[in-house]
Design an enzyme around this catalytic site. Structure first.
Site, PDB file in Angstrom:
ATOM      1  N   LYS A 111       0.733  -1.331   0.090  1.00  0.00           N
ATOM      2  CA  LYS A 111      -0.104  -0.150   0.192  1.00  0.00           C
ATOM      3  C   LYS A 111       0.892   1.339  -0.087  1.00  0.00           C
ATOM      4  O   LYS A 111       1.859   1.502   0.832  1.00  0.00           O
ATOM      5  CB  LYS A 111      -1.108  -0.076   1.043  1.00  0.00           C
ATOM      6  CG  LYS A 111      -2.155  -1.015   1.168  1.00  0.00           C
ATOM      7  CD  LYS A 111      -3.049  -0.972   1.988  1.00  0.00           C
ATOM      8  CE  LYS A 111      -4.170   0.152   2.199  1.00  0.00           C
ATOM      9  NZ  LYS A 111      -5.089   0.083   1.128  1.00  0.00           N
ATOM     10  N   SER A 112       0.370   2.229  -0.651  1.00  0.00           N
ATOM     11  CA  SER A 112       1.181   3.634  -0.915  1.00  0.00           C
ATOM     12  C   SER A 112       1.451   4.190   0.653  1.00  0.00           C
ATOM     13  O   SER A 112       2.091   5.030   0.530  1.00  0.00           O
ATOM     14  CB  SER A 112       0.531   4.508  -1.710  1.00  0.00           C
ATOM     15  OG  SER A 112      -0.879   4.765  -1.213  1.00  0.00           O
ATOM     16  N   TYR A 114       2.192   3.144   3.370  1.00  0.00           N
ATOM     17  CA  TYR A 114       3.354   2.430   3.868  1.00  0.00           C
ATOM     18  C   TYR A 114       4.775   2.783   3.042  1.00  0.00           C
ATOM     19  O   TYR A 114       5.615   3.479   3.534  1.00  0.00           O
ATOM     20  CB  TYR A 114       3.570   1.019   4.023  1.00  0.00           C
ATOM     21  CG  TYR A 114       2.768   0.379   5.334  1.00  0.00           C
ATOM     22  CD1 TYR A 114       3.238   0.917   6.558  1.00  0.00           C
ATOM     23  CD2 TYR A 114       1.613  -0.252   5.484  1.00  0.00           C
ATOM     24  CE1 TYR A 114       2.644   0.636   7.581  1.00  0.00           C
ATOM     25  CE2 TYR A 114       1.054  -0.664   6.497  1.00  0.00           C
ATOM     26  CZ  TYR A 114       1.530   0.012   7.788  1.00  0.00           C
ATOM     27  OH  TYR A 114       0.594  -0.575   8.928  1.00  0.00           O
ATOM     28  N   LEU A 136       4.316 -12.096   4.862  1.00  0.00           N
ATOM     29  CA  LEU A 136       4.571 -10.709   4.583  1.00  0.00           C
ATOM     30  C   LEU A 136       5.807 -10.381   4.783  1.00  0.00           C
ATOM     31  O   LEU A 136       6.383 -10.694   5.898  1.00  0.00           O
ATOM     32  CB  LEU A 136       3.461  -9.803   5.130  1.00  0.00           C
ATOM     33  CG  LEU A 136       1.956  -9.970   5.047  1.00  0.00           C
ATOM     34  CD1 LEU A 136       1.197  -9.271   6.134  1.00  0.00           C
ATOM     35  CD2 LEU A 136       1.552  -9.656   3.489  1.00  0.00           C
ATOM     36  N   GLU A 137       6.810  -9.613   3.939  1.00  0.00           N
ATOM     37  CA  GLU A 137       7.701  -9.358   4.409  1.00  0.00           C
ATOM     38  C   GLU A 137       7.890  -7.742   4.147  1.00  0.00           C
ATOM     39  O   GLU A 137       7.459  -6.843   3.319  1.00  0.00           O
ATOM     40  CB  GLU A 137       8.777  -9.803   3.270  1.00  0.00           C
ATOM     41  CG  GLU A 137       8.724 -11.208   3.098  1.00  0.00           C
ATOM     42  CD  GLU A 137       7.972 -11.857   2.070  1.00  0.00           C
ATOM     43  OE1 GLU A 137       7.530 -11.210   1.187  1.00  0.00           O
ATOM     44  OE2 GLU A 137       7.891 -12.988   2.042  1.00  0.00           O
ATOM     45  N   GLN A 156      -2.248  -4.883  -1.195  1.00  0.00           N
ATOM     46  CA  GLN A 156      -3.390  -5.108  -2.106  1.00  0.00           C
ATOM     47  C   GLN A 156      -3.069  -6.283  -2.934  1.00  0.00           C
ATOM     48  O   GLN A 156      -2.062  -6.271  -3.918  1.00  0.00           O
ATOM     49  CB  GLN A 156      -3.839  -3.870  -3.191  1.00  0.00           C
ATOM     50  CG  GLN A 156      -5.027  -4.216  -3.650  1.00  0.00           C
ATOM     51  CD  GLN A 156      -5.780  -2.886  -4.711  1.00  0.00           C
ATOM     52  OE1 GLN A 156      -4.988  -2.697  -5.688  1.00  0.00           O
ATOM     53  NE2 GLN A 156      -6.697  -2.415  -4.177  1.00  0.00           N
ATOM     54  N   TYR A 170       0.585 -25.262  -8.200  1.00  0.00           N
ATOM     55  CA  TYR A 170       1.263 -25.201  -6.998  1.00  0.00           C
ATOM     56  C   TYR A 170       1.023 -26.383  -6.136  1.00  0.00           C
ATOM     57  O   TYR A 170       1.947 -27.203  -5.672  1.00  0.00           O
ATOM     58  CB  TYR A 170       1.149 -24.052  -6.227  1.00  0.00           C
ATOM     59  CG  TYR A 170       2.109 -23.706  -5.229  1.00  0.00           C
ATOM     60  CD1 TYR A 170       3.400 -23.067  -5.470  1.00  0.00           C
ATOM     61  CD2 TYR A 170       2.004 -24.022  -3.949  1.00  0.00           C
ATOM     62  CE1 TYR A 170       4.407 -22.857  -4.339  1.00  0.00           C
ATOM     63  CE2 TYR A 170       2.666 -23.849  -2.768  1.00  0.00           C
ATOM     64  CZ  TYR A 170       4.091 -22.973  -3.117  1.00  0.00           C
ATOM     65  OH  TYR A 170       4.924 -22.855  -2.235  1.00  0.00           O
TER      66      TYR A 170
END
Length: 188
Positions: A111-112, A114, A136-137, A156, A170
């Protein structure tokens, strides 16, 4: 390959459990206060960060080796927020569990809100028939401590439907991150 709309995301989540828990609207407030938004957007879904974090530490002075990763490289924190030290890194997981259809590939973008603070969110694509909580990284590129909020939007997910079904998903190739339930460290 085409990007999927809010109507498709809503239908796939409500009828087939693609996103669980699923928020059909865009949530921008909680308890009368502004938050970093999450939920369904026009052509994507804004995911939330859970309250489970792993923050890099150099206390043990080990080498970061993706083939032989030492869990002592992290300190585990469970809280409503995470403070990432300057020029450091943290892992977290999503609140949402994903079940990706065989004919869909996702791309996830930070997200912008952050990014404008120097906090970069990196997530690899969710491949066809992958399922699990997303690890999440977060990279803090600033010389100052940076704060990540649990329960609020961090990235997003964009959904792309292929014109044809893939030969091998996968799940078919027994992907090493299939069904992950928490913050998952690197696996070689």
């Amino acid at each position: 390959m085409s990007i999927k709309s809010d109507k498709w995301i809503r239908r796939m989540s409500e009828e087939f459990g693609m996103i669980d828990p699923f928020e059909p609207n865009q949530i921008k407030e909680a308890d009368g206060k502004r938050i970093i938004s999450y939920g369904t957007s026009s052509y994507g879904y804004d995911i939330r960060c859970a309250n489970e974090f792993k923050i890099f530490t150099n206390i043990n002075s080990t080498i970061v080796d993706p083939k032989n990763f030492d869990p002592k490289n992290f300190v585990t924190v469970e809280d409503d927020c995470c403070i990432i030290p300057p020029n450091s890194f943290a892992l977290a997981r999503t609140v949402e569990y994903f079940r990706i259809p065989r004919n869909v590939l996702t791309v996830c973008l930070g997200k912008s809100t952050y990014a404008r603070c120097g906090i970069i969110v990196n997530v690899t694509p969710f491949e066809p028939e992958w399922e699990g909580y997303v690890t999440l990284e977060f990279s803090n590129t600033t010389p100052l401590p940076a704060k990540i909020y649990a329960g609020e939007g961090v990235a997003q997910v964009l959904f792309f439907e292929s014109d044809e079904i893939c030969e091998t998903s996968y799940k078919d190739r027994n992907g090493k991150y299939m069904g992950q339930t928490g913050v998952t460290l690197p696996k070689a």
